[in-house]
Design an enzyme around this catalytic site. Structure first.
Site, PDB file in Angstrom:
ATOM      1  N   HIS A  54       9.245 -12.081   7.878  1.00  0.00           N
ATOM      2  CA  HIS A  54       8.023 -11.498   8.433  1.00  0.00           C
ATOM      3  C   HIS A  54       6.813 -11.660   7.509  1.00  0.00           C
ATOM      4  O   HIS A  54       5.720 -11.226   7.879  1.00  0.00           O
ATOM      5  CB  HIS A  54       8.269 -10.014   8.708  1.00  0.00           C
ATOM      6  N   ASP A  55       7.005 -12.231   6.331  1.00  0.00           N
ATOM      7  CA  ASP A  55       5.896 -12.425   5.382  1.00  0.00           C
ATOM      8  C   ASP A  55       5.467 -13.889   5.276  1.00  0.00           C
ATOM      9  O   ASP A  55       4.564 -14.199   4.493  1.00  0.00           O
ATOM     10  CB  ASP A  55       6.320 -11.980   3.966  1.00  0.00           C
ATOM     11  N   ASP A  88      13.686  -3.946  -0.433  1.00  0.00           N
ATOM     12  CA  ASP A  88      12.335  -4.466  -0.607  1.00  0.00           C
ATOM     13  C   ASP A  88      11.937  -4.520  -2.092  1.00  0.00           C
ATOM     14  O   ASP A  88      12.125  -3.535  -2.817  1.00  0.00           O
ATOM     15  CB  ASP A  88      11.385  -3.511   0.141  1.00  0.00           C
ATOM     16  N   GLU A 123      15.351  -8.226  -2.217  1.00  0.00           N
ATOM     17  CA  GLU A 123      14.186  -9.115  -2.144  1.00  0.00           C
ATOM     18  C   GLU A 123      13.531  -9.147  -3.523  1.00  0.00           C
ATOM     19  O   GLU A 123      13.208  -8.102  -4.077  1.00  0.00           O
ATOM     20  CB  GLU A 123      13.183  -8.604  -1.112  1.00  0.00           C
ATOM     21  N   ASP A 144      16.510  -1.961   6.227  1.00  0.00           N
ATOM     22  CA  ASP A 144      15.549  -2.334   5.197  1.00  0.00           C
ATOM     23  C   ASP A 144      15.296  -1.092   4.357  1.00  0.00           C
ATOM     24  O   ASP A 144      14.982  -0.028   4.890  1.00  0.00           O
ATOM     25  CB  ASP A 144      14.242  -2.791   5.862  1.00  0.00           C
TER      26      ASP A 144
HETATM   27  O1  TEU Z   1       7.121  -8.215   0.313  1.00  0.00           O
HETATM   28  C1  TEU Z   1       6.985  -8.500  -1.032  1.00  0.00           C
HETATM   29  C2  TEU Z   1       6.083  -9.594  -1.482  1.00  0.00           C
HETATM   30  O2  TEU Z   1       5.822  -9.647  -2.654  1.00  0.00           O
HETATM   31  C3  TEU Z   1       5.468 -10.621  -0.645  1.00  0.00           C
HETATM   32  O3  TEU Z   1       6.306 -11.525  -0.105  1.00  0.00           O
HETATM   33  C4  TEU Z   1       4.480  -9.973   0.256  1.00  0.00           C
HETATM   34  O4  TEU Z   1       4.697 -10.393   1.560  1.00  0.00           O
HETATM   35  C5  TEU Z   1       3.052 -10.280  -0.109  1.00  0.00           C
HETATM   36  O5  TEU Z   1       2.543 -11.177   0.807  1.00  0.00           O
HETATM   37  C6  TEU Z   1       2.746 -10.763  -1.460  1.00  0.00           C
HETATM   38  O6  TEU Z   1       1.566 -11.508  -1.461  1.00  0.00           O
HETATM   39  C7  TEU Z   1       7.734  -7.032   0.697  1.00  0.00           C
HETATM   40  C8  TEU Z   1       7.785  -6.940   2.207  1.00  0.00           C
HETATM   41  O7  TEU Z   1       8.590  -7.957   2.707  1.00  0.00           O
HETATM   42  C9  TEU Z   1       6.380  -6.970   2.726  1.00  0.00           C
HETATM   43  O8  TEU Z   1       6.325  -7.021   4.121  1.00  0.00           O
HETATM   44  C10 TEU Z   1       5.681  -5.747   2.199  1.00  0.00           C
HETATM   45  O9  TEU Z   1       4.328  -5.801   2.559  1.00  0.00           O
HETATM   46  C11 TEU Z   1       5.785  -5.630   0.692  1.00  0.00           C
HETATM   47  O10 TEU Z   1       7.090  -5.881   0.189  1.00  0.00           O
HETATM   48  C12 TEU Z   1       5.469  -4.211   0.283  1.00  0.00           C
HETATM   49  O11 TEU Z   1       6.466  -3.350   0.739  1.00  0.00           O
END
Ligand code: TEU
Length: 564
Positions: A334-335, A202, A261, A101
């Site tokens: 994970h989000d 990311d 992403e 990542d």
């Molecule tokens: O996530 C980016 C993102 O914009 C979202 O999906 C995020 O989970 C957030 O909930 C928006 O409301 C990425 C990573 O996957 C996430 O875990 C990180 O927290 C984020 O970037 C910052 O690095």
């Protein structure tokens, strides 16, 4: 990345590990590299080709590792570089690949670059981040952070503000500075030299901001606005990614994979990012299907699922990248909350059927499927009782901001329970035993109480488990080129309960069909499907061939047929 290697990842399946919640080998309550090493046999049995690890670099862990303070080491929470080398060697020995990542939009505020940058206006690293003067004694513009509040924090040392689209501990890098870009390319080369096989990047479509950082249109009742138009797919992003790809992979032989992403990315933009001729990325994570049940300005506002909207969202992406580019396919990461609880039916009678039906629909599509740890077991959302059960800073900040605005606390809690990221972060459920076999210590997140019946151990032993269904889907992808390359044609697009489409090549055709509801349905399929043979079904006792044009589907019945 090179043309002759362009195709291997099209028939691959990727498995995402969130290391802190996967397996703990030293009893400190956090998953670690040793735990992953112990479980590689499990991933081999599942049959995946690539493992993507969420960040394991040294980090203050404000955002669980998405705040990196050193890009060239391993956080002691997870292990050491020596252990990493062992893990990588073992993954390769199993015939799998490893993807890191890469968090390049921002660093931790404890990264030495930022420590230097904030030390004075004249420090050589000052311009590595985005600093601005106050405007009328307040923030430089009205941009809001994804994690609530302003996207700017004032730093007392110099009196200027720095930009952070996420937490104040995650300052955004200034990608306009060529030294920043070079530093990131060097880091990528360092990991590739160590042997890794690619990167998941990311929020990589946020790295180029509109010049001048203009205010975003205001929203009634909101002081700050998530200014997506000013940083999503910004003016130089394609140039930066093409440069990165050229500099990092240009002269390198091997089979690599890159996935960006990209919250907010459109299909037109995704086609540009993934057009092999442009040499930017292999695929992107789009978010359209992840937002269908969320409020437009607030992801914790739960709208409920309209299946037709979900089908059309994914259908649009299938069509848009059919000729040029490539899709990633995912339900979870994970989000996101657990898909069986979100789009499926996690009541006892339909839990397994709906988990496997949703898997069938996704894995039947064209693209590279990603499986998030525990999804292959049908892991469910966590029964959150209150704000004290949430650890994620996004959830904690959101709740505080709702209280600040005198909003409805119980609505906020319901939103967090349904959409909160912690749903995906409870420990992996290995066994029915203590802490689900995740740790011998105290787990950093509570284990879902349903681990007594929902766990890997029992599913590996059962012939018809969610796990074995995922295994079968992954095997089919490897064995059937039509699942990789076949054209996609949606069927019954307006049907609110049936999800169906065909895949076709000049050599054959496949029908993927699922009843996404409890009520049985009888569906008319074209005469061409009579005699088609069942490749995979998710319910016991499904007949092995289609004998009529009328197909009777039980609740959450899903099937894949091959035309004769
Ligand atoms: O996530 C980016 C993102 O914009 C979202 O999906 C995020 O989970 C957030 O909930 C928006 O409301 C990425 C990573 O996957 C996430 O875990 C990180 O927290 C984020 O970037 C910052 O690095």
């Amino acid at each position: 990345m090179t043309a002759q290697h362009a195709a291997w990842w099209k028939s691959a399946v990727v498995y995402q590990i969130y290391p802190r919640s996967f397996a703990d080998s030293n009893g400190d309550g956090f998953g670690d590299l040793g735990g992953i090493i112990e479980r590689l046999g499990y991933l081999e049995a599942l049959g995946v080709d690539v493992i993507w690890l969420s960040p394991i670099y040294p980090s203050p862990q404000a955002d669980n590792g998405y705040d990196v303070s050193d890009y060239r080491d391993i956080d002691p929470l997870f292990g050491t570089l020596a252990e990493f080398d062992v893990l990588l060697a073992q993954i390769h020995a199993c015939g799998m690949k490893l993807v890191m990542d890469l968090v390049v939009n921002h660093t931790s505020d404890e990264h030495p670059w930022f420590v230097e940058s904030r030390s004075s206006r004249h420090n050589p690293k000052r311009d590595w981040y985005i600093w601005r003067d106050a405007r009328e004694a307040a923030e430089p513009n009205n941009w809001g952070s994804f994690f609530s509040g302003s996207a700017w924090t004032r730093d007392a040392t110099t009196g200027q503000y720095y930009l952070h689209l996420f937490d104040r501990k995650q300052p955004d890098l200034n990608w306009e500075n060529p030294d920043v870009r070079k530093a990131m390319q060097d880091i990528m080369v360092w990991w590739l030299d160590r042997g890794v096989d690619g990167f998941r990047m990311d929020v990589v479509n946020f790295i180029s901001k509109t010049s001048g950082l203009p205010d975003a249109p205001t929203l009634p009742g909101h002081r700050y606005v998530i200014a997506v138009d000013e940083f999503v797919d910004g003016p130089h992003v394609h140039e930066y990614l093409a440069e990165m790809s050229r500099e990092v992979f240009g002269n390198r032989d091997g089979e690599f994979i890159t996935v960006g992403e990209m919250p907010g990315v459109t299909t037109d933009q995704a086609r540009l990012y993934t057009d092999p001729a442009r040499g930017e990325l292999d695929m992107v994570f789009q978010f359209e299907h992840m937002s269908v049940d969320q409020g437009p300005a607030n992801k914790f506002e739960c709208l409920g699922l309209d299946l037709v909207v979900l089908k059309k969202a994914l259908g649009r992406w299938q069509a848009a990248l059919a000729e040029t580019g490539w899709n990633s396919l995912y339900w979870e990461n994970h989000d996101q909350p657990r898909v069986v609880s979100r789009f499926g039916d996690d009541s006892p009678a339909y839990w397994a059927a709906s988990a496997t039906a949703l898997a069938t629909i996704l894995h039947g599509m064209r693209g590279t499927p990603f499986v998030y740890q525990g999804e292959e077991l049908g892991m469910t959302n966590y029964p959150f009782q209150g704000v004290q059960d949430h650890q994620d800073l996004e959830a904690v900040n959101y709740y505080a901001s709702v209280l600040d605005l005198r909003g409805d606390a119980s609505v906020a809690l319901a939103g967090l329970a349904a959409m909160g990221r912690d749903n995906a972060r409870t420990p992996m459920q290995w066994s029915p035993g203590r802490n689900a076999g995740f740790t011998t210590g105290d787990p950093w997140m509570p284990v879902n109480p349903n681990h007594t019946w929902l766990n890997a151990q029992s599913q590996l032993a059962a012939p018809d488990s969610v796990f074995t269904h995922y295994q079968a889907l992954i095997r089919l992808r490897h064995e059937l080129p039509i699942l990789v390359h076949g054209d996609v044609t949606p069927l019954m697009e307006e049907d609110p309960q049936i999800w169906a489409y065909t895949r076709a090549t000049p050599d054959g055709a496949i029908l993927v069909i699922a009843n996404c509801g409890r009520e049985p349905r009888t569906v008319e399929v074209g005469a061409g499907w009579t005699g088609a043979s069942l490749l995979l079904g998710n319910l016991a006792g499904t007949p092995s061939a289609l004998t009529s044009t009328l197909l009777r589907l039980a609740g959450w019945d899903a099937r894949i047929y091959a035309a004769n």
